[in-house]
Design a protein around this motif. Structure first.
Motif, PDB file in Angstrom:
ATOM      1  N   MET A   1       0.842  -1.203   0.000  1.00 42.17           N
ATOM      2  CA  MET A   1       0.000   0.000   0.000  1.00 42.17           C
ATOM      3  C   MET A   1       0.875   1.250   0.000  1.00 42.17           C
ATOM      4  SD  MET A   1      -3.039   0.970   2.618  1.00 42.17           S
ATOM      5  CE  MET A   1      -4.041  -0.356   1.966  1.00 42.17           C
ATOM      6  N   ALA A   2       0.588   2.143  -0.909  1.00 40.02           N
ATOM      7  CA  ALA A   2       1.426   3.342  -1.037  1.00 40.02           C
ATOM      8  C   ALA A   2       0.922   4.435  -0.111  1.00 40.02           C
ATOM      9  CB  ALA A   2       1.403   3.831  -2.487  1.00 40.02           C
ATOM     10  N   LEU A   3       1.549   4.530   1.005  1.00 39.43           N
ATOM     11  CA  LEU A   3       1.182   5.603   1.935  1.00 39.43           C
ATOM     12  C   LEU A   3       2.329   6.600   2.028  1.00 39.43           C
ATOM     13  CD1 LEU A   3      -0.516   3.858   4.963  1.00 39.43           C
ATOM     14  CD2 LEU A   3      -1.573   5.378   3.306  1.00 39.43           C
ATOM     15  N   ASP A  70      -3.178   6.205  -3.193  1.00 42.66           N
ATOM     16  CA  ASP A  70      -3.539   5.083  -4.054  1.00 42.66           C
ATOM     17  C   ASP A  70      -4.161   3.940  -3.261  1.00 42.66           C
ATOM     18  OD1 ASP A  70      -2.472   6.435  -6.200  1.00 42.66           O
ATOM     19  OD2 ASP A  70      -0.473   5.575  -5.898  1.00 42.66           O
ATOM     20  N   GLY A  71      -3.852   3.851  -1.985  1.00 42.87           N
ATOM     21  CA  GLY A  71      -4.292   2.714  -1.188  1.00 42.87           C
ATOM     22  C   GLY A  71      -5.739   2.809  -0.755  1.00 42.87           C
ATOM     23  N   TYR A  80     -14.745  -0.544   1.158  1.00 41.20           N
ATOM     24  CA  TYR A  80     -13.392   0.019   1.106  1.00 41.20           C
ATOM     25  C   TYR A  80     -13.476   1.534   0.945  1.00 41.20           C
ATOM     26  CZ  TYR A  80     -11.676  -4.742   0.512  1.00 41.20           C
ATOM     27  OH  TYR A  80     -11.382  -6.064   0.697  1.00 41.20           O
ATOM     28  N   HIS A  82     -10.850   5.104   0.299  1.00 42.26           N
ATOM     29  CA  HIS A  82      -9.499   5.533  -0.052  1.00 42.26           C
ATOM     30  C   HIS A  82      -8.760   6.057   1.175  1.00 42.26           C
ATOM     31  CE1 HIS A  82      -9.391   4.992  -4.372  1.00 42.26           C
ATOM     32  NE2 HIS A  82     -10.656   5.385  -4.403  1.00 42.26           N
ATOM     33  N   VAL A  83      -7.478   5.842   1.173  1.00 41.78           N
ATOM     34  CA  VAL A  83      -6.640   6.350   2.260  1.00 41.78           C
ATOM     35  C   VAL A  83      -6.514   7.865   2.133  1.00 41.78           C
ATOM     36  CG1 VAL A  83      -4.287   6.399   3.201  1.00 41.78           C
ATOM     37  CG2 VAL A  83      -5.329   4.238   2.474  1.00 41.78           C
ATOM     38  N   GLU A  85      -4.659  11.209   2.639  1.00 41.97           N
ATOM     39  CA  GLU A  85      -3.272  11.646   2.836  1.00 41.97           C
ATOM     40  C   GLU A  85      -3.176  13.007   3.498  1.00 41.97           C
ATOM     41  OE1 GLU A  85      -1.161  11.399  -0.833  1.00 41.97           O
ATOM     42  OE2 GLU A  85      -0.706   9.287  -0.519  1.00 41.97           O
TER      43      GLU A  85
END
Ligand SMILES: [Zn+2]
Length: 257
Positions: A1-3, A70-71, A80, A82-83, A85
């Motif tokens: 996961m792109a954090l 993106d995660g 679900y 979206h993360v 940011e």
């Protein structure tokens, strides 16, 4: 996961009510010992109000997500989302009643996604208005605008530009105080000689002139961040001494029965 994770919360040490928060990271301004808790965010809704420049506490409008990565995160109901940011909110100062916009990111290395259930910590990374960008209305317009532009360019890490604009502000101050001709250094000295400048401020101004010359007419690679920071700190003290304090004294006398 792109954090992605935000920069650590800036810590600010100040010794005057008009010291500045500069950019990101830890900053020390001046040589005093008084210290406040930095600029406010939702995690710590107290600190320096960039509008009234007082230590205050704040009421939050509640954060709104503004940037998504993106995660995705799985919710308990199987859906679900979206993360997030970055998020933004308005913090209302309990002292002046004005709003301060703060953008926050997750503090580095505190996410439960990588640290096993630790609470999420959001930290402020951007504030509007910027500290120092609000110059008191008692300051004459030409000086106020030049100083605000100096603050804005400093906040954008344009130190030479900030120095040049601060020097313009100093020239405008000299003109406003009746020292309209000659080299800037001579004009500043004249202000000190006729007691319009407090001697310590006049001494300090000599150093400022040198920095100002380096920005406006000298080698452009010769202005450091510290030079510009010191110059702007001085300018704030100068306008405080020449315009803000006399204005506030006059207001107090007006309000006396
Ligand atoms: Zn305030």
């Amino acid at each position: 996961m792109a954090l992605k994770y935000g920069a650590p919360r800036p810590t600010i040490h100040i010794e005057t009510s008009m010291a500045h928060q500069r950019g990101t990271g830890n900053r020390t301004v001046g040589s005093g010992t008084a210290r406040h808790s930095g600029l406010p965010d939702n995690t710590h809704p107290e600190g320096l109000c960039p509008r009234c420049r007082k230590q205050s506490s704040f009421d939050s409008s509640g954060p709104i997500p503004v940037t998504f990565g993106d995660g995705v995160v799985a919710d308990k109901d199987g859906s679900y989302s979206h993360v997030v940011e970055a998020r933004a909110s308005v913090l209302g100062c309990r002292n002046c009643g004005q709003g301060v916009v703060v953008v926050e990111q997750l503090e580095q290395d505190t996410s439960p996604l990588i640290r096993g259930g630790k609470p999420l910590i959001w930290r402020g990374i951007h504030w509007w208005p910027m500290t120092g960008a609000v110059v008191h209305h008692a300051v004459p317009e030409a000086i106020r605008f030049a100083l605000q532009e100096a603050e804005a360019t400093f906040a954008a890490n344009c130190f030479r530009a900030a120095t040049i604009m601060a020097r313009h502000a100093l020239e405008a101050i000299a003109a406003d105080q009746g020292a309209e001709k000659g080299k800037l250094v001579d004009r500043v000295k004249a202000l000190a000689d006729c007691h319009k400048l407090q001697p310590n401020l006049a001494d300090w101004a000599t150093e400022v002139r040198l920095v100002g010359n380096a920005g406006a007419h000298g080698p452009l690679d010769n202005v450091s961040e510290d030079d510009a920071k010191d110059l702007l700190a001085f300018m704030q003290e100068l306008v405080n001494y020449l315009y803000v304090l006399p204005f506030e004294l006059q207001e107090r006398r007006k309000n006396k029965p």
